[in-house]
Design a protein around this motif. Structure first.
Motif, short mmCIF file in Angstrom:
data_model
loop_
_atom_site.label_atom_id
_atom_site.label_comp_id
_atom_site.label_asym_id
_atom_site.label_seq_id
_atom_site.Cartn_x
_atom_site.Cartn_y
_atom_site.Cartn_z
N SER A 249 0.68 -0.38 -1.20
CA SER A 249 -0.33 -0.29 -2.26
C SER A 249 -0.36 -1.60 -3.03
N GLY A 250 -1.05 -1.59 -4.16
CA GLY A 250 -1.13 -2.81 -4.96
C GLY A 250 0.20 -3.15 -5.62
N GLY A 251 1.00 -2.13 -5.86
CA GLY A 251 2.26 -2.35 -6.57
C GLY A 251 3.50 -2.27 -5.68
N GLY B 120 -0.84 -4.94 -0.97
CA GLY B 120 -2.12 -4.86 -1.68
C GLY B 120 -2.31 -6.06 -2.60
N ASP C 34 -11.45 -6.50 3.85
CA ASP C 34 -11.62 -5.58 4.97
C ASP C 34 -13.06 -5.67 5.52
N HIS D 271 5.55 8.56 -8.82
CA HIS D 271 4.28 8.10 -8.23
C HIS D 271 4.39 7.85 -6.72
N THR E 218 -5.97 5.42 -2.23
CA THR E 218 -5.80 4.78 -3.54
C THR E 218 -5.40 5.84 -4.57
N ASP E 219 -4.95 5.39 -5.72
CA ASP E 219 -4.38 6.29 -6.72
C ASP E 219 -5.30 7.45 -7.07
N ASP F 88 -5.22 -8.74 -2.70
CA ASP F 88 -5.95 -9.08 -3.93
C ASP F 88 -5.89 -10.57 -4.24
N GLY G 63 -2.92 2.55 -1.13
CA GLY G 63 -4.24 1.92 -1.12
C GLY G 63 -4.53 1.13 0.14
N ALA H 259 -6.07 2.42 3.46
CA ALA H 259 -7.52 2.53 3.64
C ALA H 259 -8.04 1.42 4.56
N ASN H 260 -7.20 0.42 4.83
CA ASN H 260 -7.66 -0.75 5.60
C ASN H 260 -8.02 -0.36 7.04
N GLY I 54 -8.99 -5.99 -1.76
CA GLY I 54 -8.58 -5.48 -0.45
C GLY I 54 -9.76 -4.98 0.38
N ALA I 55 -10.57 -4.15 -0.24
CA ALA I 55 -11.71 -3.57 0.48
C ALA I 55 -12.72 -4.66 0.85
N HIS J 40 2.32 9.43 -3.52
CA HIS J 40 1.61 8.81 -2.38
C HIS J 40 2.01 9.49 -1.07
O1 KG4 Z 1 -2.43 2.81 -4.22
P1 KG4 Z 1 -3.28 1.95 -5.07
O2 KG4 Z 1 -4.56 2.50 -5.60
O3 KG4 Z 1 -2.52 1.42 -6.33
C1 KG4 Z 1 -1.17 1.23 -6.49
O4 KG4 Z 1 -0.40 2.23 -6.60
O5 KG4 Z 1 -0.79 0.03 -6.52
O6 KG4 Z 1 -3.57 0.63 -4.20
C2 KG4 Z 1 -4.49 -0.36 -4.62
C3 KG4 Z 1 -4.41 -1.51 -3.64
C4 KG4 Z 1 -5.16 -2.76 -4.10
O7 KG4 Z 1 -4.30 -3.88 -3.96
C5 KG4 Z 1 -6.36 -2.85 -3.14
O8 KG4 Z 1 -6.79 -4.17 -2.91
C6 KG4 Z 1 -5.78 -2.23 -1.90
O9 KG4 Z 1 -5.00 -1.15 -2.37
N1 KG4 Z 1 -6.83 -1.74 -0.98
C7 KG4 Z 1 -7.04 -2.24 0.26
C8 KG4 Z 1 -8.16 -1.55 0.79
N2 KG4 Z 1 -8.58 -0.65 -0.14
C9 KG4 Z 1 -7.75 -0.78 -1.22
N3 KG4 Z 1 -6.39 -3.19 0.93
C10 KG4 Z 1 -6.83 -3.48 2.17
N4 KG4 Z 1 -7.89 -2.88 2.75
C11 KG4 Z 1 -8.58 -1.92 2.11
N5 KG4 Z 1 -9.64 -1.32 2.69
#
Ligand code: KG4
Ligand code: ZN
Length: 321
Positions: A135-137, A162, A183, A110, A290-291, A166, A267, A270-271, A179-180, A114
């Protein structure tokens, strides 16, 4: 073309990508709404939802590309890291499809996926580069020398970036995933209103758990009824602290490697503040931060495929390789 399948967390995704890296279809069905009322992803709920969605999502990707199963030459699927039950649904579906049609299968990491979000048309990025994967993880600094993989230079000692977003969003009452939302709200706030600490750990590692506690105290110390008014300032200051830590570290990694190019994926890529803070960096295209499964199919172009029928014993793994 390559069919990509991704089910490592709470997105059920399928995509069709050509050998040359052109995205013909990219379908992502997010389960975020399903998990929102629990304040996070519930693994067993995610697995069951993937089971319902994986076939319709593959069908939709085929329809979007105006293709049929006859057009697929290779099946690429995430086999880790991620939620084990969730991974197994995508892996089993991919194996079944590939096996029944005598196609080759590529198990994809994974995290490599990315990174490979950068290798797709119309503006593919060429290695070498220093890469921030947030990312979130995961929160990783990577040394990327070629399309086929990466070397880990640093990681988070506690929460992922991430995850920090969250958890912060939750403390501010913004819902999940936040996250979004942070933002968006941060744009109306003053990032200098609060001074939140950015932990300085040695080397190229990260730590975000202290930051989250600082936000908790700041929210708790507000006079009753003040949260509504102060929320944009809190969001902006909190976001500033996370982004500062990320930018500082990716720049340190680049200078340590002597890398001429910096890239950001995942993810959190995207910020808007992060993107603005690194104007010269190669940034993953917004829909591929994001994924998604396009990045998985992209990575598969640079990994040796397992020919039919040698892949039935390929297993999923929860943790990083
Ligand atoms: O890559 P992803 O979809 O999942 C993993 O592989 O973990 O990342 C998801 C993460 C979440 O924690 C979400 O809050 C964060 O990305 N995220 C952001 C934004 N868009 C998504 N964090 C900050 N700013 C954003 N615009
Ligand atoms: Zn991811």
């Amino acid at each position: 073309m390559i069919l990509g399948v991704e089910t490592s967390c709470d997105e059920t995704a399928a995509a069709l990508v050509t050998r040359g890296g052109e995205v013909l279809a990219n379908v992502v069905s997010s389960q975020a709404d399903l998990h929102a009322r629990y304040g996070g992803v519930v693994p067993e709920v995610a697995s069951r939802r993937h089971l319902e969605l994986v076939v319709p999502v593959v069908r939709e990707a085929l329809a979007e590309a105006n293709a049929t199963l006859d057009d697929i030459e290779t099946v690429a699927v995430t086999n880790g890291p991620g939620l084990i039950g969730a991974l197994l649904v995508g892996l089993s579906a991919a194996k079944a499809l590939a096996w029944a049609r005598r196609l080759a299968l590529v198990p994809v990491d994974h995290l490599h996926g990315h990174v490979a979000s950068l290798y797709l048309e119309p503006e593919p990025v060429e290695p070498p580069f220093a890469c921030l994967l947030a990312s979130g993880g995961h929160t990783l600094l990577l040394d990327v020398r070629d399309h086929g993989g990466y070397r880990v230079l640093g990681t988070t000692l506690d929460d992922a970036a991430g995850e920090a977003f969250d958890k912060g969003a939750r403390l501010l009452g913004l819902g999940y995933p936040g996250g979004a939302a942070i933002d968006r709200l941060a744009r109306e706030g003053d990032a200098e209103a609060y001074t939140f600490p950015v932990a300085r750990v040695p080397g190229l590692d990260f730590s975000f758990s202290g930051l989250k506690t600082a936000l908790l105290y700041a929210v708790r110390d507000l006079p009753h009824g003040e949260l509504e008014r102060r929320r944009p300032d809190l969001a902006a200051s909190y976001q500033r602290a996370i982004i500062r830590a990320l930018v500082e570290r990716v720049e340190a990694a680049a200078s340590r490697l002597g890398a001429e190019q910096v890239a950001v994926v995942g993810g959190v890529a995207a910020n808007s503040e992060l993107r603005a803070s690194l104007p010269a960096a190669a940034l993953a295209p917004l829909p591929l931060c994001t994924d998604n499964a396009a990045m998985i199919a992209s990575a598969a172009r640079f990994v040796e495929a397992i020919p039919w029928p040698g892949y039935l014993a390929v297993d999923a793994r929860a943790s990083a390789a």
